[in-house]
Design a protein around this motif. Structure first.
Motif, PDB file in Angstrom:
ATOM      1  N   ARG A 112       0.736  -1.211  -0.027  1.00  0.00           N
ATOM      2  CA  ARG A 112       0.021   0.069   0.147  1.00  0.00           C
ATOM      3  C   ARG A 112       0.924   1.416   0.001  1.00  0.00           C
ATOM      4  O   ARG A 112       1.773   1.242   0.819  1.00  0.00           O
ATOM      5  CB  ARG A 112      -0.983  -0.006   1.364  1.00  0.00           C
ATOM      6  CG  ARG A 112      -1.755  -1.120   1.238  1.00  0.00           C
ATOM      7  CD  ARG A 112      -2.652  -1.254   2.562  1.00  0.00           C
ATOM      8  NE  ARG A 112      -3.264  -2.462   2.596  1.00  0.00           N
ATOM      9  CZ  ARG A 112      -3.865  -2.950   3.793  1.00  0.00           C
ATOM     10  NH1 ARG A 112      -3.879  -2.014   4.892  1.00  0.00           N
ATOM     11  NH2 ARG A 112      -4.492  -4.142   3.850  1.00  0.00           N
ATOM     12  N   CYS A 126       0.507  -2.161   8.008  1.00  0.00           N
ATOM     13  CA  CYS A 126      -0.905  -1.916   7.061  1.00  0.00           C
ATOM     14  C   CYS A 126      -1.686  -2.654   7.935  1.00  0.00           C
ATOM     15  O   CYS A 126      -1.629  -3.918   8.425  1.00  0.00           O
ATOM     16  CB  CYS A 126      -0.626  -2.628   5.643  1.00  0.00           C
ATOM     17  SG  CYS A 126       0.425  -1.755   4.830  1.00  0.00           S
ATOM     18  N   GLN A 128      -5.521  -4.627   8.740  1.00  0.00           N
ATOM     19  CA  GLN A 128      -6.543  -5.477   8.052  1.00  0.00           C
ATOM     20  C   GLN A 128      -7.207  -4.595   7.235  1.00  0.00           C
ATOM     21  O   GLN A 128      -7.518  -3.451   7.254  1.00  0.00           O
ATOM     22  CB  GLN A 128      -7.350  -6.228   8.776  1.00  0.00           C
ATOM     23  CG  GLN A 128      -6.439  -7.297   9.883  1.00  0.00           C
ATOM     24  CD  GLN A 128      -7.326  -8.358  10.544  1.00  0.00           C
ATOM     25  OE1 GLN A 128      -6.739  -9.076  11.360  1.00  0.00           O
ATOM     26  NE2 GLN A 128      -8.741  -8.162  10.375  1.00  0.00           N
ATOM     27  N   SER A 129      -7.809  -5.406   5.749  1.00  0.00           N
ATOM     28  CA  SER A 129      -8.446  -4.750   4.923  1.00  0.00           C
ATOM     29  C   SER A 129      -9.636  -4.116   5.155  1.00  0.00           C
ATOM     30  O   SER A 129      -9.898  -2.805   4.703  1.00  0.00           O
ATOM     31  CB  SER A 129      -8.668  -5.497   3.659  1.00  0.00           C
ATOM     32  OG  SER A 129      -7.354  -6.063   2.910  1.00  0.00           O
ATOM     33  N   ASP A 130     -10.302  -4.332   6.265  1.00  0.00           N
ATOM     34  CA  ASP A 130     -11.605  -3.845   6.450  1.00  0.00           C
ATOM     35  C   ASP A 130     -11.355  -2.736   7.307  1.00  0.00           C
ATOM     36  O   ASP A 130     -12.128  -1.595   7.126  1.00  0.00           O
ATOM     37  CB  ASP A 130     -12.741  -4.929   7.257  1.00  0.00           C
ATOM     38  CG  ASP A 130     -11.943  -5.437   8.632  1.00  0.00           C
ATOM     39  OD1 ASP A 130     -10.662  -5.528   8.648  1.00  0.00           O
ATOM     40  OD2 ASP A 130     -12.632  -5.933   9.504  1.00  0.00           O
ATOM     41  N   SER A 132      -8.577  -0.803   6.872  1.00  0.00           N
ATOM     42  CA  SER A 132      -7.557  -0.036   5.896  1.00  0.00           C
ATOM     43  C   SER A 132      -9.097   0.925   4.823  1.00  0.00           C
ATOM     44  O   SER A 132      -8.569   1.924   4.676  1.00  0.00           O
ATOM     45  CB  SER A 132      -6.843  -0.730   5.142  1.00  0.00           C
ATOM     46  OG  SER A 132      -6.077   0.026   4.176  1.00  0.00           O
ATOM     47  N   THR A 133      -9.822   0.191   4.661  1.00  0.00           N
ATOM     48  CA  THR A 133     -10.812   0.826   3.835  1.00  0.00           C
ATOM     49  C   THR A 133     -12.117   1.087   4.294  1.00  0.00           C
ATOM     50  O   THR A 133     -13.032   1.583   3.582  1.00  0.00           O
ATOM     51  CB  THR A 133     -11.018  -0.352   2.601  1.00  0.00           C
ATOM     52  OG1 THR A 133     -11.797  -1.358   3.065  1.00  0.00           O
ATOM     53  CG2 THR A 133      -9.722  -0.600   1.914  1.00  0.00           C
ATOM     54  N   ARG A 489      -9.033   6.705   2.524  1.00  0.00           N
ATOM     55  CA  ARG A 489      -9.583   5.260   1.812  1.00  0.00           C
ATOM     56  C   ARG A 489      -9.767   5.429   0.404  1.00  0.00           C
ATOM     57  O   ARG A 489     -10.175   6.492  -0.117  1.00  0.00           O
ATOM     58  CB  ARG A 489     -10.593   4.921   2.624  1.00  0.00           C
ATOM     59  CG  ARG A 489     -11.709   5.892   2.670  1.00  0.00           C
ATOM     60  CD  ARG A 489     -13.056   5.167   3.212  1.00  0.00           C
ATOM     61  NE  ARG A 489     -13.878   4.122   2.521  1.00  0.00           N
ATOM     62  CZ  ARG A 489     -14.386   4.164   1.567  1.00  0.00           C
ATOM     63  NH1 ARG A 489     -14.672   5.642   1.044  1.00  0.00           N
ATOM     64  NH2 ARG A 489     -14.793   3.230   0.769  1.00  0.00           N
ATOM     65  N   THR A 508      -6.985   0.179  -5.358  1.00  0.00           N
ATOM     66  CA  THR A 508      -7.033  -0.637  -4.040  1.00  0.00           C
ATOM     67  C   THR A 508      -6.054  -0.422  -3.145  1.00  0.00           C
ATOM     68  O   THR A 508      -6.033  -0.761  -1.872  1.00  0.00           O
ATOM     69  CB  THR A 508      -7.244  -2.236  -4.544  1.00  0.00           C
ATOM     70  OG1 THR A 508      -5.885  -2.500  -5.481  1.00  0.00           O
ATOM     71  CG2 THR A 508      -8.401  -2.612  -5.419  1.00  0.00           C
ATOM     72  N   ASP A 509      -4.430  -0.316  -3.621  1.00  0.00           N
ATOM     73  CA  ASP A 509      -3.673  -0.254  -2.784  1.00  0.00           C
ATOM     74  C   ASP A 509      -3.219   1.104  -2.639  1.00  0.00           C
ATOM     75  O   ASP A 509      -2.212   1.555  -1.533  1.00  0.00           O
ATOM     76  CB  ASP A 509      -2.466  -1.104  -2.984  1.00  0.00           C
ATOM     77  CG  ASP A 509      -2.637  -2.578  -2.843  1.00  0.00           C
ATOM     78  OD1 ASP A 509      -2.043  -3.399  -3.431  1.00  0.00           O
ATOM     79  OD2 ASP A 509      -3.417  -2.814  -1.915  1.00  0.00           O
ATOM     80  N   GLN A 512      -4.940   3.046   0.780  1.00  0.00           N
ATOM     81  CA  GLN A 512      -5.230   2.665   1.797  1.00  0.00           C
ATOM     82  C   GLN A 512      -4.446   2.965   3.091  1.00  0.00           C
ATOM     83  O   GLN A 512      -3.422   3.264   3.096  1.00  0.00           O
ATOM     84  CB  GLN A 512      -5.431   0.900   1.699  1.00  0.00           C
ATOM     85  CG  GLN A 512      -6.279   0.511   1.016  1.00  0.00           C
ATOM     86  CD  GLN A 512      -6.358  -1.230   0.838  1.00  0.00           C
ATOM     87  OE1 GLN A 512      -6.266  -1.814   1.689  1.00  0.00           O
ATOM     88  NE2 GLN A 512      -6.737  -1.666  -0.449  1.00  0.00           N
TER      89      GLN A 512
END
Length: 527
Positions: A112, A126, A128-130, A132-133, A489, A508-509, A512
């Motif tokens: 990212r 970084c 976790q994705s949830d 981060s976004t 985000r 996507t990256d 984030q």
């Protein structure tokens, strides 16, 4: 379902005054309504006439330290009583126990890249994705064990960092939903997690060795902040840290946090500081199994209660069951500090007046000073009639523990030397003041360095380019790093989709969120 209003991270700091400052009238609960009792007097946000040059010197010039004076919150004694009652009902968890059960994982390095053409940091975490976004939780303030303890040790918990996020997505619990503005309906409020205004949460991050594998890892866990009240049935309860009236308005922005000893200080933009205690982290799921609905204690009525951490749509006590928006841990506010001067910044603007109560946009700790001091600064963007680029001053942090007398700034205060304002965080080490300046979603932020010279703040070298959406600053003395975090985000035209890296066309990256640290030695060596 109606389209909901998106509340941008940096809008909250300039909007309506925070309500719910140390115990205002509470929202109605399922079992009964709150009592009517004297409210903490709130700082009002006047529609002031454009401020003349009175008090304004120049960027970097001297400001009035007296404007920063804070008084103990009027309801501190009552808050203590309520927290004591809550402590008799709900079990507690210390910081080390909380971290031992940390349930989320950080990647110590990943692809990212909110830095784009800016220099890479020394280290990058970084989420976790949830997280981060997430459209709901917006990262802001940052602190850690290097602030908390002079020896940077909290038992044997290892290195600990904390960051704060505010709920910037939900329209809140509104009694008169307006479809035209996308407010939640009553049915949605009762059934939909996304329709509940949760306020602020603190995330505990720990670098440690995995006890099973012996490998290094970074784990984290979220803790919901709350404030206590006593309702009309004489039950102690708690709510999220946000506005206390209907309809819900902007709550606490948490643009800066400082962990010092047992206490966590959270910046409350329009009021001053909110205070939390690491010894009062309530655990609503002590057996670690959300499905069991663990037994809690009894309040003054002797009625036993249970907890439910599976239902994410409720908070506080409802019909002898405790809820926490699904969070296992809740930390209640224990006290507050409130500006004594009048808050008269213009409504609907990022501009700041030159004198009077400042905005508590961000805070940090300076352990290189004697005594240790807490720095507080403003996020401001100058406009016609309002030239202030934002003020910054400091307090002897130990004086904040007493809560028995006013606390004044330490004798100095300055306007920031920024040209356009927009400071998101500041930290001092020795004779250098580091300031993060945000530049929007489509270009890197600026990390500035300043020095004091004859009472003035003067620029030291050029700006170092840093992350898009750069936020608060935290000095980690043992590693020699200056940490920060990014707030943006991917997902919309205003959220880092413009001018993105062409190797990542989906974004996507590209934007984030990350926690990141620059070596102070590297920063100080830049031209």
């Amino acid at each position: 379902m109606p389209t909901r209003r998106i509340r941008r991270a940096w809008l909250t700091a300039a909007a309506a005054a925070s309500l719910a400052f140390t115990g205002l009238a509470a929202p109605a609960q399922a079992e009964d309504a709150p009592q009517s009792w004297n409210q903490e007097p709130r700082t009002t946000e006047a529609t002031a006439a454009p401020f003349a040059a009175t008090g304004w010197t120049a960027p970097g010039g001297a400001a009035s330290p007296g404007d920063f004076t804070m008084a103990p919150g009027a309801l501190n004694a009552e808050t203590t009583k309520r927290v004591t009652r809550l402590d008799s009902v709900l079990p507690k968890s210390g910081v080390q126990n909380l971290l031992a059960g940390a349930n989320r994982t950080v990647q110590p390095w990943c692809s990212r890249d909110p830095f784009a053409t800016a220099p890479d940091p020394d280290i990058k975490y970084c989420l976790q994705s949830d997280d981060s976004t997430s459209q709901e939780w917006i990262p802001q303030g940052m602190t850690g064990v290097s602030d908390a303890k002079d020896n940077e040790l909290w038992g044997d918990a290892g290195n600990i960092q904390l960051f704060a996020s505010y709920d910037g997505w939900d329209p809140g619990r509104e009694t008169d939903p307006n479809p035209a503005t996308g407010d939640c309906t009553t049915a949605e409020l009762e059934a939909n997690d996304a329709c509940n205004q949760k306020g602020v949460r603190i995330t505990f991050v720990q670098s440690r060795t995995n006890p099973a594998t012996g490998s290094p890892e970074v784990k984290y866990r979220h803790v919901l902040l709350g404030w206590t009240y006593v309702n009309s049935a004489d039950h102690v309860s708690f709510d999220g840290l946000h506005a206390a009236e209907y309809p819900i308005q902007k709550g606490v922005h948490a643009g800066g946090i400082v962990w010092y000893g047992n206490y966590l200080y959270v910046a409350d933009t329009r009021n001053g500081l909110r205070v939390f205690d690491m010894r009062y982290i309530m655990d609503l799921d002590p057996d670690g199994d959300p499905s069991t609905h663990d037994a809690m204690g009894a309040d003054t009525d002797g009625v036993k209660t249970t907890a439910n951490v599976q239902d994410k749509t409720k908070v506080g006590r409802h019909d002898n069951v405790w809820y926490s928006f699904g969070y296992r841990y809740v930390m209640p506010q224990v006290a507050a500090w409130k500006f004594k001067a009048t808050q008269s910044n213009p409504q609907g603007s990022y501009a700041c007046v030159s004198t009077g109560a400042p905005k508590a946009s961000y805070i940090s700790l300076d352990r290189s000073a004697t005594p240790d001091r807490l720095l507080m600064g403003e996020y401001c963007r100058p406009q016609s009639g309002y030239p202030s680029t934002g003020r910054i001053a400091s307090y002897p942090v130990a004086a904040l523990e007493g809560r028995s007398a006013d606390v004044a700034a330490e004798g100095w205060a300055n306007y920031l030397p920024l040209t356009n304002g927009g400071a998101q965080g500041a930290a001092a080490v020795g004779g250098t003041l580091y300031v993060n300046e945000s530049k929007g979603t489509d270009e890197p932020g600026n990390l500035w360095r300043y020095a004091w010279n004859n009472g003035q703040l003067v620029q030291n070298g050029q700006a170092v380019k840093t992350a898009r959406g750069a936020e608060d600053l935290y000095v980690e003395r043992g590693t020699g790093r200056l940490w920060s975090l990014s707030e943006h985000r991917p997902g919309s035209a205003s959220d880092c989709t413009a001018n993105r890296d062409t190797s990542d066309p989906a974004g996507t990256d590209y934007c984030q969120r990350v926690l990141y640290g620059h070596k102070l030695s590297w920063l100080d060596g830049q031209p």
